[in-house]
Design a protein around this motif. Structure first.
Motif, PDB file in Angstrom:
ATOM      1  N   THR A 230       0.861  -1.185   0.000  1.00 36.02           N
ATOM      2  CA  THR A 230       0.000   0.000   0.000  1.00 36.02           C
ATOM      3  C   THR A 230       0.891   1.226   0.000  1.00 36.02           C
ATOM      4  O   THR A 230       1.678   1.427   0.947  1.00 36.02           O
ATOM      5  CB  THR A 230      -0.914   0.011   1.234  1.00 36.02           C
ATOM      6  N   ALA A 231       0.760   2.065  -1.079  1.00 35.22           N
ATOM      7  CA  ALA A 231       1.637   3.231  -1.213  1.00 35.22           C
ATOM      8  C   ALA A 231       0.969   4.247  -2.132  1.00 35.22           C
ATOM      9  O   ALA A 231       0.121   3.893  -2.964  1.00 35.22           O
ATOM     10  CB  ALA A 231       2.998   2.831  -1.761  1.00 35.22           C
ATOM     11  N   PRO A 232       1.304   5.530  -2.005  1.00 33.33           N
ATOM     12  CA  PRO A 232       0.752   6.531  -2.919  1.00 33.33           C
ATOM     13  C   PRO A 232       1.326   6.357  -4.330  1.00 33.33           C
ATOM     14  O   PRO A 232       2.485   5.957  -4.509  1.00 33.33           O
ATOM     15  CB  PRO A 232       1.179   7.854  -2.283  1.00 33.33           C
ATOM     16  N   ARG A 233       0.505   6.678  -5.307  1.00 36.53           N
ATOM     17  CA  ARG A 233       0.997   6.592  -6.684  1.00 36.53           C
ATOM     18  C   ARG A 233       1.848   7.783  -7.035  1.00 36.53           C
ATOM     19  O   ARG A 233       2.773   7.679  -7.848  1.00 36.53           O
ATOM     20  CB  ARG A 233      -0.198   6.491  -7.642  1.00 36.53           C
ATOM     21  N   LEU A 234       1.563   8.943  -6.402  1.00 42.97           N
ATOM     22  CA  LEU A 234       2.318  10.173  -6.608  1.00 42.97           C
ATOM     23  C   LEU A 234       2.917  10.606  -5.293  1.00 42.97           C
ATOM     24  O   LEU A 234       2.265  10.530  -4.241  1.00 42.97           O
ATOM     25  CB  LEU A 234       1.424  11.280  -7.167  1.00 42.97           C
ATOM     26  N   LEU A 235       4.140  11.122  -5.364  1.00 38.49           N
ATOM     27  CA  LEU A 235       4.836  11.571  -4.163  1.00 38.49           C
ATOM     28  C   LEU A 235       5.570  12.853  -4.491  1.00 38.49           C
ATOM     29  O   LEU A 235       6.419  12.879  -5.407  1.00 38.49           O
ATOM     30  CB  LEU A 235       5.811  10.491  -3.674  1.00 38.49           C
ATOM     31  N   GLU A 236       5.213  13.922  -3.767  1.00 35.94           N
ATOM     32  CA  GLU A 236       5.807  15.218  -4.034  1.00 35.94           C
ATOM     33  C   GLU A 236       7.152  15.333  -3.350  1.00 35.94           C
ATOM     34  O   GLU A 236       7.352  14.822  -2.224  1.00 35.94           O
ATOM     35  CB  GLU A 236       4.878  16.335  -3.548  1.00 35.94           C
ATOM     36  N   VAL A 237       8.080  16.007  -4.047  1.00 38.60           N
ATOM     37  CA  VAL A 237       9.418  16.229  -3.496  1.00 38.60           C
ATOM     38  C   VAL A 237       9.279  16.988  -2.175  1.00 38.60           C
ATOM     39  O   VAL A 237       8.561  17.988  -2.079  1.00 38.60           O
ATOM     40  CB  VAL A 237      10.298  17.000  -4.497  1.00 38.60           C
ATOM     41  N   GLY A 238       9.999  16.460  -1.159  1.00 39.70           N
ATOM     42  CA  GLY A 238       9.986  17.106   0.150  1.00 39.70           C
ATOM     43  C   GLY A 238       8.859  16.649   1.054  1.00 39.70           C
ATOM     44  O   GLY A 238       8.833  17.015   2.232  1.00 39.70           O
ATOM     45  N   SER A 239       7.923  15.856   0.532  1.00 31.25           N
ATOM     46  CA  SER A 239       6.814  15.398   1.372  1.00 31.25           C
ATOM     47  C   SER A 239       7.105  14.012   1.929  1.00 31.25           C
ATOM     48  O   SER A 239       7.980  13.282   1.427  1.00 31.25           O
ATOM     49  CB  SER A 239       5.518  15.365   0.560  1.00 31.25           C
ATOM     50  N   GLU A 240       6.375  13.642   2.931  1.00 31.99           N
ATOM     51  CA  GLU A 240       6.489  12.334   3.571  1.00 31.99           C
ATOM     52  C   GLU A 240       5.122  11.664   3.528  1.00 31.99           C
ATOM     53  O   GLU A 240       4.116  12.261   3.889  1.00 31.99           O
ATOM     54  CB  GLU A 240       6.955  12.469   5.024  1.00 31.99           C
ATOM     55  N   ARG A 241       5.127  10.395   3.103  1.00 30.17           N
ATOM     56  CA  ARG A 241       3.876   9.642   3.026  1.00 30.17           C
ATOM     57  C   ARG A 241       4.100   8.247   3.601  1.00 30.17           C
ATOM     58  O   ARG A 241       5.159   7.643   3.393  1.00 30.17           O
ATOM     59  CB  ARG A 241       3.401   9.534   1.575  1.00 30.17           C
ATOM     60  N   PRO A 242       3.116   7.708   4.316  1.00 28.42           N
ATOM     61  CA  PRO A 242       3.282   6.354   4.856  1.00 28.42           C
ATOM     62  C   PRO A 242       3.080   5.299   3.778  1.00 28.42           C
ATOM     63  O   PRO A 242       2.246   5.447   2.882  1.00 28.42           O
ATOM     64  CB  PRO A 242       2.178   6.268   5.908  1.00 28.42           C
ATOM     65  N   VAL A 243       3.870   4.215   3.875  1.00 32.26           N
ATOM     66  CA  VAL A 243       3.717   3.045   3.014  1.00 32.26           C
ATOM     67  C   VAL A 243       3.664   1.825   3.918  1.00 32.26           C
ATOM     68  O   VAL A 243       4.212   1.817   5.035  1.00 32.26           O
ATOM     69  CB  VAL A 243       4.871   2.924   2.001  1.00 32.26           C
ATOM     70  N   SER A 244       3.003   0.763   3.436  1.00 33.31           N
ATOM     71  CA  SER A 244       2.893  -0.457   4.243  1.00 33.31           C
ATOM     72  C   SER A 244       2.937  -1.665   3.338  1.00 33.31           C
ATOM     73  O   SER A 244       2.569  -1.614   2.165  1.00 33.31           O
ATOM     74  CB  SER A 244       1.600  -0.469   5.060  1.00 33.31           C
ATOM     75  N   CYS A 245       3.402  -2.794   3.937  1.00 33.31           N
ATOM     76  CA  CYS A 245       3.515  -4.072   3.230  1.00 33.31           C
ATOM     77  C   CYS A 245       2.999  -5.138   4.177  1.00 33.31           C
ATOM     78  O   CYS A 245       3.493  -5.243   5.310  1.00 33.31           O
ATOM     79  CB  CYS A 245       4.957  -4.332   2.826  1.00 33.31           C
ATOM     80  N   ALA A 246       2.032  -5.993   3.740  1.00 27.05           N
ATOM     81  CA  ALA A 246       1.412  -7.001   4.597  1.00 27.05           C
ATOM     82  C   ALA A 246       1.449  -8.337   3.906  1.00 27.05           C
ATOM     83  O   ALA A 246       1.332  -8.442   2.676  1.00 27.05           O
ATOM     84  CB  ALA A 246      -0.020  -6.610   4.935  1.00 27.05           C
ATOM     85  N   LEU A 247       1.605  -9.422   4.732  1.00 32.84           N
ATOM     86  CA  LEU A 247       1.608 -10.783   4.208  1.00 32.84           C
ATOM     87  C   LEU A 247       1.059 -11.693   5.280  1.00 32.84           C
ATOM     88  O   LEU A 247       1.455 -11.607   6.455  1.00 32.84           O
ATOM     89  CB  LEU A 247       3.016 -11.226   3.803  1.00 32.84           C
TER      90      LEU A 247
ATOM     91  N   ILE B  12       7.583  10.574  -8.517  1.00 36.03           N
ATOM     92  CA  ILE B  12       8.009  11.658  -7.639  1.00 36.03           C
ATOM     93  C   ILE B  12       8.045  12.932  -8.463  1.00 36.03           C
ATOM     94  O   ILE B  12       8.687  12.968  -9.529  1.00 36.03           O
ATOM     95  CB  ILE B  12       9.375  11.352  -7.014  1.00 36.03           C
ATOM     96  N   TYR B  13       7.309  13.966  -7.975  1.00 33.19           N
ATOM     97  CA  TYR B  13       7.180  15.191  -8.745  1.00 33.19           C
ATOM     98  C   TYR B  13       7.479  16.379  -7.847  1.00 33.19           C
ATOM     99  O   TYR B  13       7.488  16.265  -6.600  1.00 33.19           O
ATOM    100  CB  TYR B  13       5.772  15.307  -9.326  1.00 33.19           C
ATOM    101  N   SER B  14       7.664  17.562  -8.508  1.00 37.05           N
ATOM    102  CA  SER B  14       7.903  18.829  -7.814  1.00 37.05           C
ATOM    103  C   SER B  14       6.859  19.830  -8.287  1.00 37.05           C
ATOM    104  O   SER B  14       6.732  20.082  -9.485  1.00 37.05           O
ATOM    105  CB  SER B  14       9.321  19.352  -8.096  1.00 37.05           C
ATOM    106  N   PHE B  15       6.090  20.399  -7.302  1.00 32.50           N
ATOM    107  CA  PHE B  15       5.016  21.341  -7.645  1.00 32.50           C
ATOM    108  C   PHE B  15       4.893  22.343  -6.486  1.00 32.50           C
ATOM    109  O   PHE B  15       4.073  22.163  -5.584  1.00 32.50           O
ATOM    110  CB  PHE B  15       3.703  20.602  -7.878  1.00 32.50           C
ATOM    111  N   PRO B  16       5.671  23.452  -6.503  1.00 26.97           N
ATOM    112  CA  PRO B  16       5.564  24.455  -5.434  1.00 26.97           C
ATOM    113  C   PRO B  16       4.270  25.238  -5.581  1.00 26.97           C
ATOM    114  O   PRO B  16       3.688  25.346  -6.657  1.00 26.97           O
ATOM    115  CB  PRO B  16       6.787  25.330  -5.643  1.00 26.97           C
ATOM    116  N   ALA B  17       3.809  25.821  -4.435  1.00 30.28           N
ATOM    117  CA  ALA B  17       2.586  26.617  -4.425  1.00 30.28           C
ATOM    118  C   ALA B  17       2.792  27.889  -5.240  1.00 30.28           C
ATOM    119  O   ALA B  17       3.919  28.380  -5.392  1.00 30.28           O
ATOM    120  CB  ALA B  17       2.201  26.954  -2.996  1.00 30.28           C
ATOM    121  N   PRO B  18       1.696  28.469  -5.773  1.00 34.72           N
ATOM    122  CA  PRO B  18       1.836  29.701  -6.565  1.00 34.72           C
ATOM    123  C   PRO B  18       2.270  30.871  -5.685  1.00 34.72           C
ATOM    124  O   PRO B  18       2.128  30.837  -4.451  1.00 34.72           O
ATOM    125  CB  PRO B  18       0.432  29.892  -7.121  1.00 34.72           C
TER     126      PRO B  18
END
Length: 921
Positions: free
Chosen positions: A231-248, A316-322
């Protein structure tokens, strides 16, 4: 295979005698078999020990025979057909023939060697064994033997899996191997497997030798064939942190599993959580600028040499605020302001809902700043397409417009109304930038309102205030009115508790209440007729009473009881102040003269006649609890004039007073003890009573009225109750009536009733009936001496009767009402001779005594001139206890005498007998 340590290994040498060997001998004459025997047949010796061997044969002439061995020898002994030799420092078994004889070809062949199971080896187990698959257990025991006495057992912990005995193997066979196939189970994980060897020599007189292998641990595992769930995000912004998990799921043992979780070449070092046969690995993925682009997220789970793996693509992408900018963040009202919104080249920006012409181009907005633009927020949105998804980011900026204060009615009302009591926060807020300061104070320089602070509301805050708001852009002024509302209050000033009216005047009931808004007041008379009192009234006594006044406004109500008193001048009423009054002596009553009037009139009654002139008539107090005047013992009857006065007038009344008294009896009018005489004609009891009007007296005995005209009898004696009655009450007395009667000698008797011989004793008893009690007196025959009397003279006794005691005895009973007597004759009878002699002697004695001695024995002792014979018994003389007799008693005593006989005459009569011959009245 290496053997045990030399220091621990015991050398086991076993020498067996050849049993059943063919002993052959060649002879020129005949063919005769020969044999040889070796003792002991079995022997165990410690390594380095010693042993005696004895070899014997049936060869008749063994020549040059001997024991030959490679072992060291020490001593030898020999016989005709036997040879013994000691072997020392035995370290290896003997395998060569040790006996030979050229004349008789025989051999002593040694037995095969014996060895304990010192080495027991369990072959290594696989490092991981899948659950549900077979594995092999193999156990080796090299060199131990003989094999026929050996048993091998494979164990799981203490549980036997397989056991095998090698009985029937050749005697010289050594060593053994045992192999088994076992199915791996979950519960076998961590179990210890081992092999046990047993060499049983007990049938040969030796012991049981055991040894076990070192245990080997088995590790089993089970791994699901399914790949892990990632389980993981499909998109991840540079500088951000997102949780990922692996189960079996389906892991055993899950604690032994290893998880590898990585983003690209970055190991995420996950935290693993176990739940039974399942695990979940979690980590935080942090994107860096160097990783921008498509990357793979890998999860690998390994267990027992196997692994399962899942991979997912992450962009992994980079998109700063306007960027949103204002030409001036703070401007004065009326100035122009430019707003600009810009973003990265690929992003499309929108400012206040208006998009830019093309992606990468900024958007602008211009406006003339007004007060309404103060604190206005401008919004800039930027959109970017990443891997098929549209991402949006925005930013806002606030514009501050400076303007002078405004005091609006919504924020600072011109009229404030607050209820009194609860704490409130007074607010008068002004709009303006910078924020204005507001100050509210009374125009007369009085109270200042504490705006914005929580505080109690009191009626003292009521009034008009001038509020001023100011900042550096200007100021604003406003007058506000504060009204504090509170519930009605009825105090003693506006609504007194007591009101007094005068009968015949005009008045109105006014009750003023305090309160905001002004309260409405209604007064209603208490009682059944709840009439509302309004307007001007002509006062009458009926207006007096209690009225309930209630004041009401929207904040509440208050109620109060008002007592109205109607005053009027004095007035006499016949029932309460009678014109004719009778005073009863001793009743404790005073003249009741209650006068109607308000306030209560004072009353005074003064005599106006000759007997009562100037005399004050005591009056009963109108209030029973008041202290009453002293009650007179005597009240003069006559005419009295009563005057009643209060502050509204005076009135007079004439009263005629008469005096009466209740019945009264005392000892003087009704003696408590009265005496009647039996036989007389009875009259009423002497009982009278004082009182006005004259009381009537009625006497009765036990409730029976006294009968008229009867003769008094003894039965009339008793207790009588006399009651005197008139209109004012009764009085009673208890009277004790005693009935007196003349004496009667009711009984005169002698004891014993038969004759008394001279010298005997006799007693005369006299019983009289009389009231008051009679006095008993006796008259004895002349000459009768030594006569005894009882204390009340009722008994006369003679001890040692003589002839002089014979004769007539008289008993007389006397009281104030008369005298009564009875006689009894006592005769002294015996032989006529003695009677004659006694008579002569008695006559001589009387003559010798001269005039004789006479006495009269009476019960009243000497106070009546009577004799007490009892006191004279010892002396033979009659003694007067009071010294002399006289009066009537003395005269009465002279009527009869007792003639005393001399001592010689008494002796002469000693043998005579006496009889009581009769009683005469």
């Amino acid at each position: 295979m290496p053997g045990p340590s030399p220091g621990l290994r015991r050398a086991l040498l076993c020498l067996w005698a050849a049993l059943g060997l063919g002993l052959f001998g060649l002879s020129a004459v005949s063919q005769e078999p020969f044999w040889a025997d070796l003792q002991p047949r079995v022997a165990f010796v410690e390594r380095g020990g010693s042993l005696w061997l004895n070899c014997s044969t049936n060869c008749p002439r063994p020549e040059r025979g001997g024991l030959e061995t490679s072992l060291r020898r020490n001593g030898t002994q020999r016989g005709l057909r036997w040879l013994a030799r000691q072997l020392v420092d035995i370290r290896e078994p003997e395998t060569q023939p040790v006996w030979s004889s050229p004349s008789c070809p025989t051999f002593c062949i040694p037995p095969p060697p014996l060895e304990r199971p010192d080495r027991v080896e369990l072959m290594p187990l696989p490092p991981w064994q899948p659950v549900g698959e077979n594995f092999t257990l193999s156990c080796r025991v090299p060199g131990a033997g003989p094999r026929a006495s050996l048993t091998l057992t494979l164990l799981r912990g203490a549980q036997e899996l397989i056991r095998r005995s090698f009985a029937g193997e050749p005697p010289r066979a050594r060593g053994a191997v045992l192999t088994a196939t076992v199915l791996a189970r979950r519960e076998d994980h961590g179990a210890n497997f081992s092999c046990r060897a047993e060499l049983d020599l007990r049938p040969h007189g030796l012991g049981l030798f055991e040894n076990s292998s070192a245990p080997r641990e088995l590790r089993t595992f089970s791994l699901s064939p399914d790949p892990p769930r990632l389980t993981a995000p499909r998109l991840l912004e540079v500088g951000s942190e997102r949780p990922v998990s692996c189960a079996l799921d389906g892991l055993f043992p899950a604690s032994e599993a290893r998880v590898y979780l990585a983003l690209g070449d970055q190991n995420l070092s996950p935290d693993v959580t176990l739940d039974g046969d399942a695990l979940v690995a979690t980590a935080t993925a942090t994107a860096s600028a160097e990783q921008e682009g498509a990357r793979q997220l890998v999860c690998n789970v390994s267990l027992g040499g196997e692994d399962r793996e899942t991979r997912e693509n992450v962009t992994i992408y980079s998109f700063p605020a306007p960027l949103l900018t204002l030409s001036e963040p703070s401007v004065s009202e009326g100035q122009m302001v430019t707003v600009t919104c810009a973003a990265v080249a690929q992003a499309l920006v929108t400012l206040e809902g208006v998009p830019a012409a093309v992606p990468g181009q900024p958007a602008q907005l211009q406006l003339n700043a007004t007060e309404n633009d103060d604190r206005r927020n401008f919004f800039c949105d930027a959109t970017l397409d990443v891997d098929g998804e549209t991402l949006i980011k925005n930013r806002s900026a606030e514009l501050r417009v400076l303007y002078a204060p405004r005091l609006d009615d919504s924020d600072c009302p011109r009229s404030w109304t607050w209820p009194e009591g609860p704490e409130q926060t007074l607010r008068c807020e002004a709009r303006g930038n910078p924020e204005p300061s507001v100050h509210c104070a009374r125009s007369d320089g009085g109270a200042v309102l504490a705006l914005g602070l929580l505080g109690p509301i009191t009626r003292a805050l009521s009034g008009t205030y001038r509020c001023k708001a100011a900042n550096d852009q200007g100021e604003a002024v406003k007058d506000v009115t504060l009204t504090v509302e509170y519930a009605p209050a009825l105090d003693s000033v506006g609504c007194p508790e007591r009101i007094t009216w005068l009968e015949g005047t005009e008045a109105s009931l006014s009750c003023v209440a305090h309160g905001v808004p002004p309260p409405d007041v209604i007064c209603v008379r208490s009682g059944e007729l709840a009439a509302v009192i309004e307007g001007l009234l002509r006062v009458t006594r009926e207006h007096a009473g209690t009225y309930r006044c209630e004041a009401t406004n929207p904040r509440g109500s208050a109620a109060k009881n008002v007592a109205i008193t109607v005053e009027y001048g004095p007035r006499f009423e016949e029932p309460s102040c009678p014109s004719n009054w009778t005073w009863v002596e001793g009743s404790g009553h005073l003249f009741p003269c209650e006068v109607d009037g308000k306030p209560q009139p004072s009353v005074k009654c003064v005599g106006s006649g000759d007997a009562t002139e100037g005399v004050l008539l005591p009056l009963a107090p109108p209030d029973p609890s008041s202290r009453a005047p002293r009650i007179p013992r005597v009240l003069a009857p006559g005419i009295y004039v009563c005057n009643a006065t209060n502050r509204h007038g005076s009135v007079a009344k004439t009263v005629v007073v008469s005096a009466e008294s209740p019945p009264e009896m005392d000892e003087s009018t009704c003696p408590s003890h009265q005496t009647w005489l039996e036989g007389t004609e009875a009259s009423a009891l002497a009982c009278a009573a004082r009182g006005r009007p004259s009381p009537g007296v009625l006497c009765s005995r036990e409730g029976t009225p006294w009968p008229e005209q009867q003769r008094v009898s003894r039965e009339d004696a008793g207790i009588y109750h006399c009651v005197a009655t008139n209109a004012h009450g009764t009085d009673s007395r208890t009277v004790t009536v005693g009935v007196e009667y003349r004496p009667v000698v009711a009984e005169l008797a002698a004891s014993p009733p038969g004759g008394v011989r001279p010298g005997g004793n006799f007693t005369l008893t006299c019983r009289a009936e009389a009231w008051p009690p009679a006095q008993i007196s006796w008259r004895a025959p002349p000459g009768a001496l030594n006569i005894g009397l009882s204390s009340n003279n009722s008994t006369l006794s003679v001890a040692g009767a003589m002839g002089s005691h014979g004769g007539e005895y008289e008993c007389a009973a006397t009281n104030a009402h008369g005298r009564h007597a009875r006689r009894i004759t006592v005769r002294v009878a015996g032989p006529w001779l003695w009677v004659a002699v006694g008579g002569a002697a008695g006559g001589a004695a009387l003559l010798a005594a001269g005039a004789g001695l006479a006495f009269y024995v009476q019960s009243t002792a000497c106070k009546k001139g009577e004799y007490n014979v009892q006191e004279a018994e010892s002396s033979g003389e009659a003694v007067c206890l009071n010294g002399a007799g006289g009066g009537a008693g003395g005269a009465a005593g002279a009527e009869a005498g007792l003639e005393l006989l001399g001592s010689g005459d008494l002796a002469a009569l000693g043998s005579q007998s006496a009889w009581i011959t009769g009683v005469s009245l």
